[in-house]
Motif scaffolding. Structure first.
Motif, PDB file in Angstrom:
ATOM      1  N   LYS A  83       0.832  -1.204   0.000  1.00 39.15           N
ATOM      2  CA  LYS A  83       0.000   0.000   0.000  1.00 39.15           C
ATOM      3  C   LYS A  83       0.868   1.256   0.000  1.00 39.15           C
ATOM      4  O   LYS A  83       0.577   2.229  -0.714  1.00 39.15           O
ATOM      5  CB  LYS A  83      -0.927  -0.007   1.214  1.00 39.15           C
ATOM      6  CG  LYS A  83      -1.957  -1.126   1.206  1.00 39.15           C
ATOM      7  CD  LYS A  83      -2.779  -1.128   2.492  1.00 39.15           C
ATOM      8  CE  LYS A  83      -3.761  -2.285   2.525  1.00 39.15           C
ATOM      9  NZ  LYS A  83      -4.509  -2.344   3.798  1.00 39.15           N
ATOM     10  N   GLN A  84       1.928   1.235   0.814  1.00 41.94           N
ATOM     11  CA  GLN A  84       2.835   2.380   0.871  1.00 41.94           C
ATOM     12  C   GLN A  84       3.495   2.618  -0.484  1.00 41.94           C
ATOM     13  O   GLN A  84       3.532   3.746  -0.993  1.00 41.94           O
ATOM     14  CB  GLN A  84       3.907   2.143   1.933  1.00 41.94           C
ATOM     15  CG  GLN A  84       3.389   2.069   3.360  1.00 41.94           C
ATOM     16  CD  GLN A  84       4.425   1.496   4.310  1.00 41.94           C
ATOM     17  OE1 GLN A  84       5.525   1.113   3.906  1.00 41.94           O
ATOM     18  NE2 GLN A  84       4.077   1.413   5.585  1.00 41.94           N
ATOM     19  N   ALA A  85       4.023   1.535  -1.061  1.00 38.23           N
ATOM     20  CA  ALA A  85       4.722   1.653  -2.336  1.00 38.23           C
ATOM     21  C   ALA A  85       3.777   2.117  -3.441  1.00 38.23           C
ATOM     22  O   ALA A  85       4.140   2.941  -4.284  1.00 38.23           O
ATOM     23  CB  ALA A  85       5.357   0.311  -2.701  1.00 38.23           C
ATOM     24  N   ALA A  86       2.561   1.577  -3.416  1.00 41.68           N
ATOM     25  CA  ALA A  86       1.581   1.954  -4.440  1.00 41.68           C
ATOM     26  C   ALA A  86       1.261   3.444  -4.354  1.00 41.68           C
ATOM     27  O   ALA A  86       1.166   4.140  -5.377  1.00 41.68           O
ATOM     28  CB  ALA A  86       0.311   1.129  -4.268  1.00 41.68           C
ATOM     29  N   ALA A  87       1.111   3.950  -3.125  1.00 42.62           N
ATOM     30  CA  ALA A  87       0.804   5.361  -2.942  1.00 42.62           C
ATOM     31  C   ALA A  87       1.951   6.246  -3.427  1.00 42.62           C
ATOM     32  O   ALA A  87       1.728   7.309  -4.016  1.00 42.62           O
ATOM     33  CB  ALA A  87       0.513   5.643  -1.466  1.00 42.62           C
ATOM     34  N   ILE A  88       3.186   5.804  -3.222  1.00 42.94           N
ATOM     35  CA  ILE A  88       4.350   6.589  -3.625  1.00 42.94           C
ATOM     36  C   ILE A  88       4.537   6.568  -5.140  1.00 42.94           C
ATOM     37  O   ILE A  88       4.871   7.590  -5.760  1.00 42.94           O
ATOM     38  CB  ILE A  88       5.615   6.043  -2.927  1.00 42.94           C
ATOM     39  CG1 ILE A  88       5.546   6.309  -1.422  1.00 42.94           C
ATOM     40  CG2 ILE A  88       6.882   6.665  -3.519  1.00 42.94           C
ATOM     41  CD1 ILE A  88       6.608   5.580  -0.619  1.00 42.94           C
ATOM     42  N   PRO A 102      -1.936  -1.580  -4.997  1.00 42.06           N
ATOM     43  CA  PRO A 102      -1.286  -2.645  -4.226  1.00 42.06           C
ATOM     44  C   PRO A 102      -1.265  -3.975  -4.962  1.00 42.06           C
ATOM     45  O   PRO A 102      -0.282  -4.722  -4.889  1.00 42.06           O
ATOM     46  CB  PRO A 102      -2.135  -2.717  -2.954  1.00 42.06           C
ATOM     47  CG  PRO A 102      -2.700  -1.342  -2.798  1.00 42.06           C
ATOM     48  CD  PRO A 102      -2.962  -0.871  -4.207  1.00 42.06           C
ATOM     49  N   GLU A 103      -2.327  -4.258  -5.715  1.00 39.35           N
ATOM     50  CA  GLU A 103      -2.396  -5.551  -6.417  1.00 39.35           C
ATOM     51  C   GLU A 103      -1.440  -5.620  -7.609  1.00 39.35           C
ATOM     52  O   GLU A 103      -1.283  -6.697  -8.222  1.00 39.35           O
ATOM     53  CB  GLU A 103      -3.826  -5.860  -6.861  1.00 39.35           C
ATOM     54  CG  GLU A 103      -4.498  -4.769  -7.665  1.00 39.35           C
ATOM     55  CD  GLU A 103      -5.280  -3.790  -6.800  1.00 39.35           C
ATOM     56  OE1 GLU A 103      -6.252  -3.220  -7.314  1.00 39.35           O
ATOM     57  OE2 GLU A 103      -4.918  -3.612  -5.615  1.00 39.35           O
ATOM     58  N   ASP A 104      -0.799  -4.505  -7.949  1.00 45.60           N
ATOM     59  CA  ASP A 104       0.219  -4.549  -8.999  1.00 45.60           C
ATOM     60  C   ASP A 104       1.465  -5.300  -8.540  1.00 45.60           C
ATOM     61  O   ASP A 104       2.259  -5.766  -9.372  1.00 45.60           O
ATOM     62  CB  ASP A 104       0.614  -3.125  -9.424  1.00 45.60           C
ATOM     63  CG  ASP A 104      -0.513  -2.411 -10.164  1.00 45.60           C
ATOM     64  OD1 ASP A 104      -1.326  -3.105 -10.808  1.00 45.60           O
ATOM     65  OD2 ASP A 104      -0.567  -1.159 -10.089  1.00 45.60           O
ATOM     66  N   PHE A 105       1.647  -5.441  -7.248  1.00 43.95           N
ATOM     67  CA  PHE A 105       2.786  -6.180  -6.706  1.00 43.95           C
ATOM     68  C   PHE A 105       2.411  -7.652  -6.542  1.00 43.95           C
ATOM     69  O   PHE A 105       1.236  -7.985  -6.356  1.00 43.95           O
ATOM     70  CB  PHE A 105       3.209  -5.587  -5.355  1.00 43.95           C
ATOM     71  CG  PHE A 105       3.731  -4.182  -5.460  1.00 43.95           C
ATOM     72  CD1 PHE A 105       5.080  -3.954  -5.729  1.00 43.95           C
ATOM     73  CD2 PHE A 105       2.888  -3.087  -5.308  1.00 43.95           C
ATOM     74  CE1 PHE A 105       5.571  -2.660  -5.833  1.00 43.95           C
ATOM     75  CE2 PHE A 105       3.370  -1.797  -5.411  1.00 43.95           C
ATOM     76  CZ  PHE A 105       4.706  -1.574  -5.688  1.00 43.95           C
ATOM     77  N   PRO A 106       3.376  -8.564  -6.593  1.00 42.09           N
ATOM     78  CA  PRO A 106       3.077  -9.996  -6.458  1.00 42.09           C
ATOM     79  C   PRO A 106       2.323 -10.289  -5.158  1.00 42.09           C
ATOM     80  O   PRO A 106       2.798  -9.928  -4.066  1.00 42.09           O
ATOM     81  CB  PRO A 106       4.465 -10.644  -6.441  1.00 42.09           C
ATOM     82  CG  PRO A 106       5.346  -9.671  -7.158  1.00 42.09           C
ATOM     83  CD  PRO A 106       4.814  -8.307  -6.804  1.00 42.09           C
ATOM     84  N   GLU A 107       1.147 -10.886  -5.305  1.00 37.70           N
ATOM     85  CA  GLU A 107       0.303 -11.231  -4.164  1.00 37.70           C
ATOM     86  C   GLU A 107       0.015 -10.018  -3.266  1.00 37.70           C
ATOM     87  O   GLU A 107      -0.210 -10.151  -2.062  1.00 37.70           O
ATOM     88  CB  GLU A 107       0.943 -12.351  -3.330  1.00 37.70           C
ATOM     89  CG  GLU A 107       1.153 -13.634  -4.117  1.00 37.70           C
ATOM     90  CD  GLU A 107       1.761 -14.736  -3.272  1.00 37.70           C
ATOM     91  OE1 GLU A 107       1.463 -14.785  -2.059  1.00 37.70           O
ATOM     92  OE2 GLU A 107       2.540 -15.534  -3.816  1.00 37.70           O
TER      93      GLU A 107
END
Length: 251
Positions: A32-37, A42-47
């Motif tokens: 969630k943190q990475a997606a916001a940055i 969030p679902e773009d990351f594996p699992e």
């Protein structure tokens, strides 16, 4: 080579006056943190998982740490006291010597005679820049309610004597180098005078030195000398102390 860890973990479970606060973020929270940055989902990351992180809030004197001269007094040896980032690294990698006072009771004040007798017992003569470790076994009681009062301390006289031998770094497995604060306060209330409160620390006004507090595992050292101590402090700008992970190194 054998390496023995002489530190405690940075943990809010340690019953110290200024405990650490550890906040943990899971891999899913990291996504969630990475997606916001990054402008992703969030679902773009594996699992839907990314980095795990921790946020630690702590005083520089929490956990295993090294006190700088600035901690003791604004001046030392007639000059502005040095902070932890200003001290020579050579002080923090040197021959170690273990003095065992684990049979002394909580609150006992270790004297110069005690130190000399222990050095005679183990057959060791101090030399400049040795790192002197004081074993009280207080680290076995880290999580007890009155942990800050459960160590034997070192007297100002003994501290001064060690520095006179060329020692720059000393360490203890107790919460502090002096006798427990509550005993200092009780003694001062009975007889208010100089030289009672924080006496060993205040030696730093006249003699520049560092002390490691909250060491651990000193009973694991197979012999009292013949090893190196590596205890570089974290370089905290203009700080009175820096966290450290001291180790004893045996060839």
């Amino acid at each position: 080579m054998k390496i023995i860890d002489l530190s405690v973990s940075i943990s809010p479970r340690i019953r110290e006056l200024l405990p650490a606060k550890n906040e943990y973020s899971s891999h899913k929270e990291g996504a969630k943190q990475a997606a916001a940055i990054l402008g992703l989902k969030p679902e773009d990351f594996p699992e839907s998982q990314a980095w795990a992180t921790e946020t630690v809030t702590l005083n520089t004197h929490a956990g295993t740490h090294i006190d700088a001269p600035w901690h003791y007094w604004p001046t030392s040896e007639g000059k502005p006291s040095r902070t932890i980032d200003e001290l020579p690294l050579e002080w923090f990698f040197s021959d170690g010597v273990l003095l065992d006072f684990s049979q002394k009771s909580s609150g006992y004040e270790i004297t110069t005679d005690d130190v000399i007798a222990e050095l005679d017992r183990i057959g060791y003569k101090l030399k400049p820049l040795d790192i002197v470790l004081i074993r009280t076994d207080a680290d076995k009681r880290l999580y007890e309610e009155h942990y800050v009062s459960l160590h034997a301390g070192v007297s100002a006289e003994a501290t001064r004597w060690l520095i006179d031998q060329g020692i720059k770094v000393v360490g203890t497995d107790g919460w502090g180098w002096d006798i427990p604060l509550n005993l200092q306060a009780e003694a001062y209330k009975r007889e208010p005078k100089a030289g009672v409160l924080w006496a060993a620390h205040f030696v730093g006004q006249d003699h520049e030195y560092c002390q490691i507090e909250k060491l651990a595992n000193l009973e694991q050292l197979p012999k009292p000398f013949g090893f190196k101590v590596c205890c570089f402090p974290v370089k905290v700008e203009k700080a009175s102390a820096g966290w450290s992970r001291p180790v004893a190194i045996f060839e």
